[in-house]
Motif scaffolding. Sequence first.
Motif, mmCIF file in Angstrom:
data_model
loop_
_atom_site.group_PDB
_atom_site.id
_atom_site.type_symbol
_atom_site.label_atom_id
_atom_site.label_comp_id
_atom_site.label_asym_id
_atom_site.label_seq_id
_atom_site.Cartn_x
_atom_site.Cartn_y
_atom_site.Cartn_z
ATOM 1 N N TYR A 152 0.848 -1.192 0.000
ATOM 2 C CA TYR A 152 0.000 0.000 0.000
ATOM 3 C C TYR A 152 0.882 1.239 0.000
ATOM 4 O O TYR A 152 2.088 1.175 0.271
ATOM 5 C CB TYR A 152 -0.970 0.018 1.189
ATOM 6 N N CYS A 192 -6.423 0.364 -5.459
ATOM 7 C CA CYS A 192 -7.676 1.068 -5.148
ATOM 8 C C CYS A 192 -7.386 2.255 -4.247
ATOM 9 O O CYS A 192 -6.696 2.126 -3.222
ATOM 10 C CB CYS A 192 -8.643 0.106 -4.451
ATOM 11 N N CYS A 194 -8.324 4.661 -1.457
ATOM 12 C CA CYS A 194 -9.194 4.548 -0.288
ATOM 13 C C CYS A 194 -9.059 5.820 0.535
ATOM 14 O O CYS A 194 -8.056 6.037 1.223
ATOM 15 C CB CYS A 194 -8.812 3.315 0.531
ATOM 16 N N LEU A 223 -8.963 1.764 7.598
ATOM 17 C CA LEU A 223 -9.576 2.445 6.457
ATOM 18 C C LEU A 223 -10.436 3.616 6.927
ATOM 19 O O LEU A 223 -11.037 3.547 8.005
ATOM 20 C CB LEU A 223 -10.461 1.461 5.681
ATOM 21 N N ALA A 227 -15.053 5.244 3.539
ATOM 22 C CA ALA A 227 -14.605 4.517 2.350
ATOM 23 C C ALA A 227 -14.545 3.014 2.547
ATOM 24 O O ALA A 227 -14.343 2.268 1.591
ATOM 25 C CB ALA A 227 -13.224 5.034 1.930
ATOM 26 N N ALA A 228 -14.729 2.532 3.774
ATOM 27 C CA ALA A 228 -14.520 1.117 4.092
ATOM 28 C C ALA A 228 -15.467 0.197 3.327
ATOM 29 O O ALA A 228 -15.055 -0.835 2.793
ATOM 30 C CB ALA A 228 -14.652 0.889 5.591
ATOM 31 N N PHE A 231 -14.573 -0.024 -0.343
ATOM 32 C CA PHE A 231 -13.328 -0.764 -0.519
ATOM 33 C C PHE A 231 -13.580 -2.270 -0.399
ATOM 34 O O PHE A 231 -13.067 -3.057 -1.201
ATOM 35 C CB PHE A 231 -12.287 -0.333 0.511
#
Length: 246
Positions: A152, A192, A194, A223, A227-228, A231
């Motif tokens: 990440y 992605c 996030c 997260l 947005a969790a 995602f």
Amino acid sequence: MLRIAVCDDNSQDIKTISALLHAYFQVRPDLLGQVTVFAQGEALLTLPTEELNFDLYLLDVLMPGINGIQLGHRLRERVKGVEIIYLSTSDDYAVDSYEVRAFFYLRKPVEEEKLFEVLDRAVEKLKQRQDSSIIVHTAQGPRRVMLEHIRYVERVGRIMRYHCTDGMVDSQTIRASFKEMAAPLLADHRFCLCGASFVLNFQHVTGVSNHTALLDDGNEVILPRAAAAAFKHAWGKYWLEETSTW
């Protein structure tokens, strides 16, 4: 060189699969291959990690001792960037193979045409993975980073911090938005965005629990609450597409 490990406790199945693999390399003369066979998962796991340098694993599911699903989990803990194809006389373990992030699940007896089709797709994926990288401008100079190695990326102050399988890489001070700077990553379907300051690689996410992404090295990423849910949906869709049959 495509290095393939075959693990199956049935000697006749090993002969059959090995013959099919050698036939595959004969009709793909531009592709060099090497096949190594193992009669049990324990024998494969006794190898030092540096010798588990196979590109592709063909694993029987039902084996005495450690079974193919357990073996797949153990291999995922030790080596990165490999593909696993499961072979089984039953569909009962297809869901379990999803948790191992298997590339494909084939029924025995394996049909030559189907195996060759799956192998072609695996080879293409491995080639794309090997060729896929970005240049990160660091204080020490430009550095090439393989996309598959990135777990990440987060914004830390005015830099981008890349958390990779082989350590962290910090960029120089960024002079645009995080999303703009992350555009090369977001062009790849594995990544992605996030929230405003995180980009995660689905390849290295093993699960999503509430507002936490669980990573394959045992670490977690909290997260953004808003947005969790999105995602988690995107992560599930990614793995469904990766493991779907065609």
